[in-house]
Design an enzyme around this catalytic site. Structure first.
Site, short mmCIF file in Angstrom:
data_model
loop_
_atom_site.label_atom_id
_atom_site.label_comp_id
_atom_site.label_asym_id
_atom_site.label_seq_id
_atom_site.Cartn_x
_atom_site.Cartn_y
_atom_site.Cartn_z
N TRP A 107 0.80 -1.22 0.00
CA TRP A 107 0.00 0.00 0.00
C TRP A 107 0.84 1.27 0.00
O TRP A 107 0.32 2.37 -0.14
CB TRP A 107 -0.95 0.04 1.20
CG TRP A 107 -0.31 -0.30 2.52
CD1 TRP A 107 -0.42 -1.49 3.19
CD2 TRP A 107 0.56 0.52 3.31
NE1 TRP A 107 0.33 -1.46 4.34
CE2 TRP A 107 0.94 -0.23 4.44
CE3 TRP A 107 1.05 1.82 3.17
CZ2 TRP A 107 1.79 0.25 5.43
CZ3 TRP A 107 1.90 2.32 4.16
CH2 TRP A 107 2.25 1.54 5.26
N LYS A 147 -2.32 -8.56 -7.91
CA LYS A 147 -3.26 -8.30 -6.83
C LYS A 147 -2.73 -7.12 -6.03
O LYS A 147 -1.75 -7.23 -5.29
CB LYS A 147 -3.41 -9.52 -5.91
CG LYS A 147 -4.55 -9.32 -4.91
CD LYS A 147 -4.36 -10.06 -3.62
CE LYS A 147 -3.45 -9.39 -2.65
NZ LYS A 147 -3.89 -8.05 -2.16
N SER A 206 -2.67 -4.16 -3.09
CA SER A 206 -3.07 -4.17 -1.67
C SER A 206 -4.56 -3.89 -1.57
O SER A 206 -5.10 -3.02 -2.25
CB SER A 206 -2.30 -3.10 -0.91
OG SER A 206 -2.90 -2.90 0.35
N GLU A 214 10.62 -8.53 -2.43
CA GLU A 214 11.13 -7.23 -1.97
C GLU A 214 10.44 -6.94 -0.65
O GLU A 214 9.28 -6.53 -0.63
CB GLU A 214 10.78 -6.13 -2.99
CG GLU A 214 11.41 -6.29 -4.34
CD GLU A 214 12.90 -6.04 -4.36
OE1 GLU A 214 13.44 -5.56 -3.33
OE2 GLU A 214 13.53 -6.35 -5.37
N CYS A 272 10.36 1.60 2.56
CA CYS A 272 11.22 0.47 2.97
C CYS A 272 12.69 0.88 3.06
O CYS A 272 13.46 0.24 3.76
CB CYS A 272 11.01 -0.71 2.04
SG CYS A 272 11.00 -0.22 0.33
N GLU A 305 11.10 -2.83 12.06
CA GLU A 305 10.67 -1.83 11.09
C GLU A 305 9.40 -1.15 11.60
O GLU A 305 8.36 -1.79 11.72
CB GLU A 305 10.37 -2.54 9.75
CG GLU A 305 10.05 -1.58 8.63
CD GLU A 305 9.69 -2.31 7.34
OE1 GLU A 305 8.97 -3.33 7.40
OE2 GLU A 305 10.11 -1.83 6.27
#
Ligand code: NAD
Length: 502
Positions: free
Chosen positions: A174, A198, A200, A272, A306, A404
């Site tokens: 997302w 597909k 999010s 990833e 990220c 994270e």
């Protein structure tokens, strides 16, 4: 460290501004299969929420295994023709897609900001990079060759062919819904594969709009979009026997689930996953440059990034000076809704669940001795806004330095020598990206080589380009996005050997 805590940040609102999107801007709330928007197999729907207002802005169908199977069948039927097309023809279509996205940059940016709450500057950058990704792959696929043919066994001529894999399943997150889709779709199509994506369940709108915008360029079945949750539609895509590879950008847990689902059919897996980027600042670094760079690299996309510069390791001799400069930068950040102005830098967290996750880390942090230098909690609603935060006195191994957080939070730890800096920087299970700040070139080369991360910046952070690969080591997954390496990941090599003895 002696910085006084305190949050003066307020959320800039745009009460009188017109809505970012109208009903007409929304894509069809259906799946896109075999070149057209189709009715879902069930009537179950998922609410799509604007995280600034908490209002439902659309309802999309909850895709099922049946919907995925239908889309995969369309992708299988389309793969022969698409895979046999010349690189030039596919390249022309990718250029056409890039042009269509560029022509609709304003619409796509508004849609992305309405669904994610991200500042318009970030959405515009996402669309710009989406266009660039298609253009790069359109060019790269025409320039890609395999190694030269030759006689490597007596009287036998070897040819090495590069072939598409077939059908690729793609699952996207997302945080950059359109851009992460583009990072997959462009090389996958360029390499001659068909795909089922597909998006999010929280942010499907820009991917559906993309399909609507480019549908006239692509033969039916080449690109298919099925909405739905990870555990339903996503899991079916990972395990489907006719899908040749599954590529996921998402969390470590989703990566594990996808790899497990892919195991029975032994399909290729491309992951990833998360990051926890250390920012190693030595005593000789340009501290002001580092602080102003972190204002962007730590808070871009509200820290839901990220590669975010989220974990500072600074030499103890300059720590106080650096923190003071960093806090000055962070306190100056402008937080608000996308319509509140083009200068808004930080938006809300994408969902209530994610907001609870981020604020949970902030609530628990003091129990480990961590102190708030600025920010430290939620901002007034509506919406899922969190104050840009700097945490100091962070002990080695503290939860906020290990996990994270994926929000507007930078932690600051100190070190006393190089060995300690490298050991602590590498001491997390994730290995996506890192940066080193020093004016000493010998040191920067050496430290970069010893850091266990897929990207290491020197005196910079979060600068990306289409020509260079992006992807992680260790728990951040494997496979590369962007660059020729991505094209390679979505291809297979075949050796054909001809006996020409006479
Ligand atoms: P998420 O893992 O919750 O969801 C990502 C996608 O995976 C969604 O489409 C979701 O529906 C799907 N999914 C979830 N469980 C699944 C399952 N069992 N099988 C198949 N699909 C499943 O991640 P998110 O919260 O959307 O995104 C944030 C995460 O993504 C962070 O960890 C972030 O670091 C990572 N991320 C990584 C990169 C990168 O390039 N390395 C880029 C962006 C985001």
């Amino acid at each position: 460290m002696t910085i006084a805590a305190g949050t003066t940040t307020t959320v800039r609102r745009a009460a009188d501004a017109p809505s970012l999107i109208t009903e007409d801007d929304l894509p069809p709330a259906r799946h896109f299969i075999d070149g057209t928007f189709v009715d879902p197999s069930t009537g179950r729907v998922i609410d799509v929420v604007d995280p600034c207002t908490e209002n439902v802005i659309a309802r999309i169908p909850e895709g099922t295994a049946e919907d995925i199977d239908r889309a995969v069948a369309a992708a299988v039927a389309a793969k022969g023709q698409w895979g046999r097309m010349t690189p030039r023809k596919r390249s022309e279509l990718l250029h056409a897609i890039a042009g269509r996205v560029a022509d609709n940059a304003d619409l796509l940016s508004r849609l992305e900001s309405a669904n994610t709450g991200k500042p318009l500057a970030v959405s515009r950058d996402d669309v710009d990079m989406t266009v660039d990704t298609f253009r790069f792959m359109a060019g790269a696929v025409r320039a890609t060759t395999s190694i030269a043919a030759g006689d490597y066994a007596e009287n036998h001529l070897s040819l090495i062919l590069r072939e598409p894999l077939g059908v690729i399943g793609v699952v996207t997150p997302w945080n950059y819904p359109l851009l992460m889709a583009a990072w997959k779709i462009a090389p996958i199509l360029a390499a001659g594969n068909t795909l089922v994506i597909k998006p999010s369940e929280q942010t499907p709108l820009s991917t559906l709009k993309f399909a609507e915008l480019v549908e006239d360029f692509l033969p039916p079945g080449v690109l298919n979009v099925v909405n739905g949750y990870g555990a339903g539609a996503g899991a079916r895509l990972a395990e489907h026997p006719d899908v040749n590879m599954i590529a996921l950008t998402g969390s470590v847990n989703s990566g594990r689930a996808v790899a497990r689902g892919a195991a029975d059919s032994l399909k290729r897996v491309h992951l990833e996953l998360g990051g926890k980027a250390p920012v190693v600042i030595f005593e000789d670094a340009d501290l002001a440059a580092a602080a102003s760079s972190l204002r962007v690299a730590g808070f871009w996309n509200s820290g839901q990034e990220c590669g975010a510069a989220c974990r500072v390791l600074v030499h103890e001799s300059v720590a106080d000076r650096f923190v003071e400069q960093l806090v000055g930068e962070v306190r100056a950040l402008s937080v608000g809704e996308p319509q509140a102005g083009d200068d808004v830098e930080v938006g809300p967290m994408v969902s209530k669940a994610h907001f609870d996750r981020v604020t949970g880390y902030l609530e628990r942090a003091p129990k480990e001795g961590v102190r708030v230098a600025t920010g430290g909690g939620a901002l007034d609603g509506p919406g899922y806004f969190v104050a840009p935060t700097v945490l100091v006195d962070v002990p080695e191994g503290a939860e906020v330095a290990r996990e994270e957080i994926f929000g507007p939070v930078i932690t600051v730890e100190t070190f006393s020598d190089e060995e300690e800096a490298v050991r602590r920087a590498n001491g997390v299970p994730l290995g996506l990206s890192a940066s080193v700040w020093t004016e000493n070139a010998r040191r920067s080369h050496d430290i970069a080589a010893r850091l266990d991360f897929g990207t290491v910046w020197v005196n910079s952070h979060l600068v990306l380009a289409g020509e260079v690969p992006w992807g992680g080591f260790k728990g951040s997954g494997y496979g590369r996005d962007l660059s020729l390496y991505a094209l390679d990941d979505y291809s297979r090599t075949k050796h054909v050997m001809h006996n020409h003895e006479r």
